[in-house]
Structure formats: C-alpha cells, structure tokens
Design a protein around this motif. Structure first.
Motif, PDB file in Angstrom:
ATOM      1  N   LEU A 185       0.853  -1.185   0.000  1.00 48.09           N
ATOM      2  CA  LEU A 185       0.000   0.000   0.000  1.00 48.09           C
ATOM      3  C   LEU A 185       0.892   1.238   0.000  1.00 48.09           C
ATOM      4  O   LEU A 185       1.706   1.426   0.891  1.00 48.09           O
ATOM      5  CB  LEU A 185      -0.904   0.015   1.228  1.00 48.09           C
ATOM      6  N   PHE A 186       0.740   2.080  -1.020  1.00 45.57           N
ATOM      7  CA  PHE A 186       1.446   3.354  -1.096  1.00 45.57           C
ATOM      8  C   PHE A 186       0.455   4.442  -0.681  1.00 45.57           C
ATOM      9  O   PHE A 186      -0.560   4.663  -1.360  1.00 45.57           O
ATOM     10  CB  PHE A 186       1.957   3.623  -2.507  1.00 45.57           C
ATOM     11  N   LEU A 187       0.758   5.102   0.416  1.00 47.34           N
ATOM     12  CA  LEU A 187      -0.154   6.098   0.972  1.00 47.34           C
ATOM     13  C   LEU A 187       0.446   7.493   0.763  1.00 47.34           C
ATOM     14  O   LEU A 187       1.611   7.727   1.066  1.00 47.34           O
ATOM     15  CB  LEU A 187      -0.391   5.810   2.448  1.00 47.34           C
ATOM     16  N   PHE A 188      -0.370   8.395   0.235  1.00 46.84           N
ATOM     17  CA  PHE A 188       0.083   9.753  -0.062  1.00 46.84           C
ATOM     18  C   PHE A 188      -0.754  10.765   0.716  1.00 46.84           C
ATOM     19  O   PHE A 188      -1.986  10.706   0.709  1.00 46.84           O
ATOM     20  CB  PHE A 188      -0.060  10.050  -1.560  1.00 46.84           C
ATOM     21  N   GLY A 189      -0.077  11.704   1.360  1.00 49.97           N
ATOM     22  CA  GLY A 189      -0.750  12.838   1.971  1.00 49.97           C
ATOM     23  C   GLY A 189      -0.770  13.994   0.985  1.00 49.97           C
ATOM     24  O   GLY A 189       0.246  14.285   0.340  1.00 49.97           O
ATOM     25  N   ILE A 190      -1.910  14.678   0.860  1.00 48.57           N
ATOM     26  CA  ILE A 190      -2.055  15.726  -0.158  1.00 48.57           C
ATOM     27  C   ILE A 190      -2.587  16.999   0.490  1.00 48.57           C
ATOM     28  O   ILE A 190      -3.798  17.175   0.631  1.00 48.57           O
ATOM     29  CB  ILE A 190      -2.985  15.254  -1.294  1.00 48.57           C
ATOM     30  N   PRO A 191      -1.683  17.899   0.890  1.00 49.10           N
ATOM     31  CA  PRO A 191      -2.120  19.131   1.544  1.00 49.10           C
ATOM     32  C   PRO A 191      -2.470  20.266   0.587  1.00 49.10           C
ATOM     33  O   PRO A 191      -3.087  21.242   1.001  1.00 49.10           O
ATOM     34  CB  PRO A 191      -0.906  19.506   2.399  1.00 49.10           C
ATOM     35  N   ASN A 192      -2.071  20.146  -0.689  1.00 51.93           N
ATOM     36  CA  ASN A 192      -2.282  21.266  -1.603  1.00 51.93           C
ATOM     37  C   ASN A 192      -2.268  20.796  -3.060  1.00 51.93           C
ATOM     38  O   ASN A 192      -2.059  19.615  -3.345  1.00 51.93           O
ATOM     39  CB  ASN A 192      -1.212  22.348  -1.388  1.00 51.93           C
ATOM     40  N   ARG A 193      -2.481  21.742  -3.973  1.00 48.23           N
ATOM     41  CA  ARG A 193      -2.565  21.425  -5.404  1.00 48.23           C
ATOM     42  C   ARG A 193      -1.239  20.886  -5.936  1.00 48.23           C
ATOM     43  O   ARG A 193      -1.222  19.943  -6.745  1.00 48.23           O
ATOM     44  CB  ARG A 193      -2.952  22.689  -6.185  1.00 48.23           C
ATOM     45  N   ASP A 194      -0.110  21.472  -5.517  1.00 49.97           N
ATOM     46  CA  ASP A 194       1.182  21.024  -6.027  1.00 49.97           C
ATOM     47  C   ASP A 194       1.435  19.568  -5.673  1.00 49.97           C
ATOM     48  O   ASP A 194       1.937  18.793  -6.503  1.00 49.97           O
ATOM     49  CB  ASP A 194       2.308  21.898  -5.465  1.00 49.97           C
ATOM     50  N   LYS A 195       1.071  19.177  -4.436  1.00 55.58           N
ATOM     51  CA  LYS A 195       1.289  17.782  -4.041  1.00 55.58           C
ATOM     52  C   LYS A 195       0.333  16.864  -4.799  1.00 55.58           C
ATOM     53  O   LYS A 195       0.683  15.720  -5.116  1.00 55.58           O
ATOM     54  CB  LYS A 195       1.102  17.627  -2.533  1.00 55.58           C
ATOM     55  N   ALA A 196      -0.866  17.351  -5.102  1.00 56.07           N
ATOM     56  CA  ALA A 196      -1.801  16.552  -5.889  1.00 56.07           C
ATOM     57  C   ALA A 196      -1.218  16.253  -7.270  1.00 56.07           C
ATOM     58  O   ALA A 196      -1.317  15.132  -7.779  1.00 56.07           O
ATOM     59  CB  ALA A 196      -3.138  17.288  -6.017  1.00 56.07           C
ATOM     60  N   LEU A 217      -5.158   7.874  -0.843  1.00 52.03           N
ATOM     61  CA  LEU A 217      -4.828   9.287  -0.921  1.00 52.03           C
ATOM     62  C   LEU A 217      -5.607  10.050   0.146  1.00 52.03           C
ATOM     63  O   LEU A 217      -6.840   9.997   0.178  1.00 52.03           O
ATOM     64  CB  LEU A 217      -5.179   9.842  -2.302  1.00 52.03           C
ATOM     65  N   ILE A 218      -4.891  10.762   1.026  1.00 48.41           N
ATOM     66  CA  ILE A 218      -5.517  11.496   2.116  1.00 48.41           C
ATOM     67  C   ILE A 218      -5.277  12.983   1.913  1.00 48.41           C
ATOM     68  O   ILE A 218      -4.135  13.436   1.856  1.00 48.41           O
ATOM     69  CB  ILE A 218      -4.971  11.062   3.488  1.00 48.41           C
TER      70      ILE A 218
END
Length: 259
Positions: A185-196, A217-218
């Motif tokens: 499982l690859f889990l990604f935190g996404i706080p903003n548009r650039d990280k998205a 994706l969180i």
C-alpha cells in the motif's frame, strides 16, 4: 500608577453600554444589538426570550448555523476534529444547543456576562470554517503521522519510501509504504494542489512501470483542489479520504487494505 480606577470603570461601562442596545422585535421577543460580526460583515443575531420561573433565554434562534451554511457544509462541524472542538466550545462557554439553536438560560442579573459568553461561542464556532484552510503543510503531516501510528502502529510504516526498481525513483517519492493484504500500500498525503499534481505523476510512473501496488490518498481538504487536478489524480489513484477530519472513514479504508 496614575490611572484612576473609578474613572476607567465608569468610562468602560459607558462605552460598552453604548455598543449594546436592546430593540423590541415582537411582544415577547427582544433583539440584542452588539458589536459582534461574522467575517463577511453581517452582525450576530442575538435575542432575549422570557422563560418560565423567571429565567431569561439568550439565543441566536438558529441564525449562526444558517448563516454559515451558505458557504460551508455545517454537517462537518459534528465530525472528527471539528466535532470535538464544537462540543468543547459549547461546554467552555456554557452554551446549550437544540436543533442548531445556540442559547443560554440563566437569571436576568447574569445577562451581560452571558452576552459575552454566547458571542465568544459563536465567534469560535464561526472560526471552525477556517480549520482546514489554516492547517499548515507541516501540521498536516504531523496530524497524518499521528493518525497512522494510532491506527496501525509506527513499526508497520516506512516513511519517504522510494521504489528502487523504477528509473529515477528519487524523483517520485512515496510518503508511506505499508505492507498490504494483497499488495504493497502506497499512501500519499495531499495538503495542496502542487502535491496533488506530484502524486498524479508518481502514480502514473508506477503504473507505467507495471508495479503491483495499491494506493490510498488522504487530503487536508479535498475541496481546495482544482477539479481538473482532482480528476487526473482520481484516474491514476485508488481510494481517497477527503479530509483528515474524516477519521472513521480513514481508519475503515486503511484497515480494509492492511488489517
């Protein structure tokens, strides 16, 4: 000290009385005009009702949540972190709630302090609309770490993982690697548009390399991500969690993949 306490007291009382006025709205309803305002400039709506046994009810008559609902999903106020803060605010300010109406029942001699208590509560509740937007990126990852460790334990997580068999793997970081039931499982935190956008590129590279993996994706707040970026990300990624405030949803989806 040269300040005259008595003069200051009298001046303060005069100024405060000038900024708080009572208006007759109907035979059994008074409106309290105060210097309290929402961020858009609209004034708070506070009213006084006479209740049985000599009790005075100071109430917003449901106006606050109705006002905030124009631009916010107020159901979120009762979930996750917001929900905890929401209940804490009411308790600290001695405010009751009934079907979205905030009120304080008390003796008439406590009316002045209750105006400030209710005003303070409504201000703090209004500020909950800024909770996600005010969350800095560093705080977002701290919160994400805390929730992950609480759900599955730090020993089961590898942070800042790179898939070494992919070309230029260091350019495509994976926030968290977790051993899954059927695939990593690859889990990604996404706080903003650039990280998205970076996450979309990383997922597309992994798919192109035919890597066997699952993804979760969180977001700090999914509603802040532009629709086009969100659409590209949803095409490349797996399940999404709209906000860290959705703790139950996060736990359920995570445990379904790794538990």
């Amino acid at each position: 000290m040269n300040l005259n306490k008595q003069i200051l007291q009298e001046t303060l009382c005069t100024l405060m009385c000038a900024n708080v006025k009572i208006h007759q709205k109907s035979e059994d309803l008074l409106m309290v005009d105060t210097p309290f305002y929402f961020s858009d400039g609209d004034p708070y709506q506070l009213y006084i009702k006479e209740m049985p046994a000599g009790i005075i009810r100071l109430t917003d008559m449901g106006h606050t949540l109705m006002h905030l609902s124009y631009e916010n999903d107020i159901d979120k106020f009762r979930d996750g972190t917001r929900g905890k803060l929401f209940e804490q605010i009411k308790a600290e300010c001695f405010v009751n709630e009934n079907n979205g109406e905030f009120y304080i029942d008390d003796q008439i001699e406590n009316l002045s302090i209750n105006i400030f208590r209710l005003g303070q509560a409504l201000t703090k509740i209004s500020d909950l609309t800024f909770l996600n937007r005010a969350r800095a990126e560093s705080t977002f990852y701290e919160d994400l770490n805390e929730q992950l460790f609480r759900i599955i334990g730090a020993d089961n997580i590898i942070k800042d993982y790179t898939y070494s068999q992919m070309d230029n793997a260091q350019d495509y970081p994976i926030d968290y690697y977790i051993e899954g039931k059927h695939a990593p499982l690859f889990l990604f935190g996404i706080p903003n548009r650039d990280k998205a956008r970076l996450t979309t590129i990383t997922l597309e590279r992994l798919l192109r390399a035919k890597v066997d993996f699952d993804s979760l994706l969180i977001f700090s707040d999914q509603s802040t991500i532009p629709k086009q970026d969100l659409a590209r990300l949803s095409n490349a990624g797996g399940e999404m969690i709209a906000s860290l405030d959705a703790e139950d949803d996060f736990s359920r989806k995570l445990l379904r993949k790794v538990g």
